[in-house]
Design a protein around this motif. Structure first.
Motif, short mmCIF file in Angstrom:
data_model
loop_
_atom_site.label_atom_id
_atom_site.label_comp_id
_atom_site.label_asym_id
_atom_site.label_seq_id
_atom_site.Cartn_x
_atom_site.Cartn_y
_atom_site.Cartn_z
N GLN A 14 0.82 -1.20 0.00
CA GLN A 14 0.00 0.00 0.00
C GLN A 14 0.86 1.26 0.00
O GLN A 14 0.55 2.23 -0.68
CB GLN A 14 -0.94 0.00 1.20
N SER A 15 1.95 1.25 0.74
CA SER A 15 2.84 2.41 0.78
C SER A 15 3.50 2.68 -0.56
O SER A 15 3.59 3.83 -1.00
CB SER A 15 3.92 2.22 1.85
N VAL A 16 3.96 1.63 -1.22
CA VAL A 16 4.60 1.80 -2.53
C VAL A 16 3.60 2.35 -3.55
O VAL A 16 3.90 3.30 -4.28
CB VAL A 16 5.20 0.46 -3.01
N PHE A 17 2.40 1.76 -3.57
CA PHE A 17 1.40 2.25 -4.52
C PHE A 17 0.92 3.65 -4.16
O PHE A 17 0.57 4.44 -5.04
CB PHE A 17 0.23 1.28 -4.63
N SER A 58 -1.82 2.55 -10.06
CA SER A 58 -1.52 2.64 -8.63
C SER A 58 -2.79 2.55 -7.80
O SER A 58 -2.79 1.97 -6.71
CB SER A 58 -0.74 3.91 -8.30
N SER A 59 -3.90 3.07 -8.31
CA SER A 59 -5.17 2.94 -7.59
C SER A 59 -5.59 1.48 -7.51
O SER A 59 -6.03 1.00 -6.46
CB SER A 59 -6.27 3.73 -8.29
N ALA A 65 -3.99 -4.46 -2.72
CA ALA A 65 -3.29 -4.61 -1.44
C ALA A 65 -4.26 -4.56 -0.27
O ALA A 65 -4.13 -5.30 0.70
CB ALA A 65 -2.22 -3.52 -1.29
N ALA A 66 -5.29 -3.71 -0.37
CA ALA A 66 -6.30 -3.64 0.69
C ALA A 66 -7.13 -4.92 0.73
O ALA A 66 -7.47 -5.41 1.82
CB ALA A 66 -7.21 -2.43 0.46
#
Length: 82
Positions: A14-17, A58-59, A65-66
């Motif tokens: 999540q941080s990378v995206f 990225s979205s 990831a969520a």
């Protein structure tokens, strides 16, 4: 090791995206500002198109990831709640 997989992997993804998302949003907004107010249209269309594609990818990455984080929580919640 299980802690790393269960909690850190989705958070790192999540941080990378999120960093990619904010970078694309900043590039898109500055390109649109230059195009509208400063009238510097050299290559703006292709740059905006590229930024918007990165924005969408990225979205989707943050969404996946969520979902991964939610699935891991559903699967392993009974283990941690005992």
């Amino acid at each position: 090791m299980a802690n790393l997989i269960l909690f850190w992997l989705p958070a790192i993804l999540q941080s990378v995206f999120l960093v990619l998302f904010t970078d694309a949003a900043l590039d898109t907004s500055t390109s649109l500002f230059r195009l509208n107010f400063l009238e510097q249209a050299t290559g703006a269309g292709t740059k905006i198109s590229r930024c918007l594609r990165i924005f969408v990818v990225s979205s989707l990455g943050m969404l996946l990831a969520a979902i991964l984080e939610g699935l891991l929580a559903v699967i392993f919640a009974p283990v941690f709640l005992k």
